[in-house]
Scaffold this motif. Sequence first.
Motif, PDB file in Angstrom:
ATOM      1  N   ALA A  12       0.030  -1.511  -8.943  1.00 28.37           N
ATOM      2  CA  ALA A  12       0.029  -0.504 -10.006  1.00 28.37           C
ATOM      3  C   ALA A  12      -1.373   0.063 -10.211  1.00 28.37           C
ATOM      4  CB  ALA A  12       0.557  -1.104 -11.310  1.00 28.37           C
ATOM      5  N   ALA A  13      -2.378  -0.787 -10.185  1.00 24.48           N
ATOM      6  CA  ALA A  13      -3.753  -0.313 -10.346  1.00 24.48           C
ATOM      7  C   ALA A  13      -4.149   0.609  -9.200  1.00 24.48           C
ATOM      8  CB  ALA A  13      -4.714  -1.497 -10.433  1.00 24.48           C
ATOM      9  N   ILE A  14      -3.796   0.243  -7.984  1.00 25.01           N
ATOM     10  CA  ILE A  14      -4.106   1.099  -6.832  1.00 25.01           C
ATOM     11  C   ILE A  14      -3.367   2.428  -6.932  1.00 25.01           C
ATOM     12  CG2 ILE A  14      -3.826   1.327  -4.323  1.00 25.01           C
ATOM     13  CD1 ILE A  14      -4.349  -1.732  -4.172  1.00 25.01           C
ATOM     14  N   MET A  15      -2.104   2.383  -7.347  1.00 21.80           N
ATOM     15  CA  MET A  15      -1.329   3.622  -7.496  1.00 21.80           C
ATOM     16  C   MET A  15      -1.940   4.531  -8.565  1.00 21.80           C
ATOM     17  SD  MET A  15       2.496   1.966  -7.194  1.00 21.80           S
ATOM     18  CE  MET A  15       3.364   3.400  -7.758  1.00 21.80           C
ATOM     19  N   ILE A  16      -2.304   3.951  -9.696  1.00 21.79           N
ATOM     20  CA  ILE A  16      -2.892   4.737 -10.785  1.00 21.79           C
ATOM     21  C   ILE A  16      -4.204   5.371 -10.334  1.00 21.79           C
ATOM     22  CG2 ILE A  16      -3.988   4.554 -13.061  1.00 21.79           C
ATOM     23  CD1 ILE A  16      -1.833   2.398 -13.706  1.00 21.79           C
ATOM     24  N   LEU A  17      -5.057   4.589  -9.709  1.00 25.66           N
ATOM     25  CA  LEU A  17      -6.332   5.128  -9.251  1.00 25.66           C
ATOM     26  C   LEU A  17      -6.144   6.215  -8.195  1.00 25.66           C
ATOM     27  CD1 LEU A  17      -8.531   1.913  -9.139  1.00 25.66           C
ATOM     28  CD2 LEU A  17      -8.682   3.809 -10.754  1.00 25.66           C
ATOM     29  N   THR A  18      -5.198   6.019  -7.282  1.00 35.99           N
ATOM     30  CA  THR A  18      -4.930   7.017  -6.247  1.00 35.99           C
ATOM     31  C   THR A  18      -4.424   8.319  -6.855  1.00 35.99           C
ATOM     32  OG1 THR A  18      -4.400   5.265  -4.670  1.00 35.99           O
ATOM     33  CG2 THR A  18      -3.651   7.494  -4.125  1.00 35.99           C
ATOM     34  N   VAL A  19      -3.469   8.219  -7.766  1.00 39.50           N
ATOM     35  CA  VAL A  19      -2.933   9.420  -8.413  1.00 39.50           C
ATOM     36  C   VAL A  19      -4.031  10.118  -9.207  1.00 39.50           C
ATOM     37  CG1 VAL A  19      -1.346  10.218 -10.221  1.00 39.50           C
ATOM     38  CG2 VAL A  19      -0.551   8.617  -8.480  1.00 39.50           C
ATOM     39  N   ILE A  24      -7.897  14.433 -10.004  1.00 42.06           N
ATOM     40  CA  ILE A  24      -9.278  14.867 -10.248  1.00 42.06           C
ATOM     41  C   ILE A  24      -9.691  15.894  -9.192  1.00 42.06           C
ATOM     42  CG2 ILE A  24     -11.688  14.102 -10.179  1.00 42.06           C
ATOM     43  CD1 ILE A  24     -10.704  11.463 -11.485  1.00 42.06           C
ATOM     44  N   ILE A  25      -9.313  15.639  -7.940  1.00 38.16           N
ATOM     45  CA  ILE A  25      -9.658  16.579  -6.867  1.00 38.16           C
ATOM     46  C   ILE A  25      -9.011  17.942  -7.109  1.00 38.16           C
ATOM     47  CG2 ILE A  25      -9.329  17.065  -4.400  1.00 38.16           C
ATOM     48  CD1 ILE A  25      -9.681  13.997  -3.954  1.00 38.16           C
ATOM     49  N   TRP A  26      -7.730  17.948  -7.516  1.00 37.57           N
ATOM     50  CA  TRP A  26      -7.011  19.211  -7.666  1.00 37.57           C
ATOM     51  C   TRP A  26      -7.254  19.910  -9.001  1.00 37.57           C
ATOM     52  CZ3 TRP A  26      -4.148  15.771  -4.429  1.00 37.57           C
ATOM     53  CH2 TRP A  26      -3.941  16.272  -3.147  1.00 37.57           C
ATOM     54  N   SER A  27      -7.329  19.136 -10.082  1.00 40.23           N
ATOM     55  CA  SER A  27      -7.407  19.821 -11.381  1.00 40.23           C
ATOM     56  C   SER A  27      -8.560  19.361 -12.267  1.00 40.23           C
ATOM     57  CB  SER A  27      -6.089  19.643 -12.135  1.00 40.23           C
ATOM     58  OG  SER A  27      -5.818  18.281 -12.361  1.00 40.23           O
ATOM     59  N   GLY A  28      -9.384  18.476 -11.800  1.00 44.16           N
ATOM     60  CA  GLY A  28     -10.499  18.002 -12.608  1.00 44.16           C
ATOM     61  C   GLY A  28     -10.089  16.838 -13.497  1.00 44.16           C
ATOM     62  N   THR A  30      -8.991  15.285 -16.756  1.00 45.50           N
ATOM     63  CA  THR A  30      -8.371  15.589 -18.041  1.00 45.50           C
ATOM     64  C   THR A  30      -8.673  14.447 -19.007  1.00 45.50           C
ATOM     65  OG1 THR A  30      -6.294  14.497 -17.446  1.00 45.50           O
ATOM     66  CG2 THR A  30      -6.481  16.846 -16.898  1.00 45.50           C
ATOM     67  N   ALA A  31      -8.348  14.647 -20.264  1.00 42.71           N
ATOM     68  CA  ALA A  31      -8.620  13.612 -21.271  1.00 42.71           C
ATOM     69  C   ALA A  31      -7.863  12.322 -20.969  1.00 42.71           C
ATOM     70  CB  ALA A  31      -8.251  14.128 -22.658  1.00 42.71           C
ATOM     71  N   GLU A  32      -6.631  12.440 -20.487  1.00 43.62           N
ATOM     72  CA  GLU A  32      -5.832  11.252 -20.183  1.00 43.62           C
ATOM     73  C   GLU A  32      -6.410  10.475 -19.006  1.00 43.62           C
ATOM     74  OE1 GLU A  32      -4.501  14.356 -20.262  1.00 43.62           O
ATOM     75  OE2 GLU A  32      -3.506  14.302 -22.200  1.00 43.62           O
ATOM     76  N   ILE A  33      -6.820  11.209 -17.982  1.00 40.90           N
ATOM     77  CA  ILE A  33      -7.411  10.556 -16.810  1.00 40.90           C
ATOM     78  C   ILE A  33      -8.721   9.889 -17.191  1.00 40.90           C
ATOM     79  CG2 ILE A  33      -8.468  10.982 -14.556  1.00 40.90           C
ATOM     80  CD1 ILE A  33      -6.320  13.132 -14.117  1.00 40.90           C
ATOM     81  N   LEU A  34      -9.526  10.567 -17.978  1.00 40.58           N
ATOM     82  CA  LEU A  34     -10.800   9.998 -18.419  1.00 40.58           C
ATOM     83  C   LEU A  34     -10.572   8.713 -19.214  1.00 40.58           C
ATOM     84  CD1 LEU A  34     -13.857  10.194 -18.597  1.00 40.58           C
ATOM     85  CD2 LEU A  34     -13.563  11.593 -20.650  1.00 40.58           C
ATOM     86  N   LEU A  35      -9.581   8.712 -20.089  1.00 38.83           N
ATOM     87  CA  LEU A  35      -9.280   7.515 -20.880  1.00 38.83           C
ATOM     88  C   LEU A  35      -8.931   6.339 -19.987  1.00 38.83           C
ATOM     89  CD1 LEU A  35      -8.696   6.021 -23.543  1.00 38.83           C
ATOM     90  CD2 LEU A  35      -6.376   6.931 -23.405  1.00 38.83           C
TER      91      LEU A  35
END
Length: 130
Positions: A12-19, A24-28, A30-35
């Motif tokens: 799950a951690a690898i999947m979350i980090l990969t997604v 981040i590459i495609w859209s930068g 976001t607040a959710e990703i940063l959290l």
Amino acid sequence: MKKILRDTCILAAIMILTVFICSIIWSGITAEILLVLLLFILAFLITGVNYLLDEYLCLSIIKSYIVKYFASTALVLIFGFIAGWFYPSNFWMAFIYVGVVMALTYFVDEYKIKKDVAYINDRINGRKQE
């Protein structure tokens, strides 16, 4: 079961980090990703500090949990103030968050230890019978 849970958490951690990296590459960022990335960094810091505490302090289990609770709370507070999660008026929430996580961790740890003790006892009894 322990291996399945561990492997599930790692996957799950690898999947979350990969997604998140792809997002981040495609859209930068976001607040959710940063959290979530900040939570990963905080988890890494807490795990590192807990490891160091286990390596260099020889405390009883209860004292160890108390020291880890306050060390983890201090890290969460410092990290939370830097990240903007806490304000001076609601800093007390860190004590509750860390307390809940530590309680859950304690119960998982207790279950794991009981399973390990049962396994070791079974191995010892098996050798005695041979």
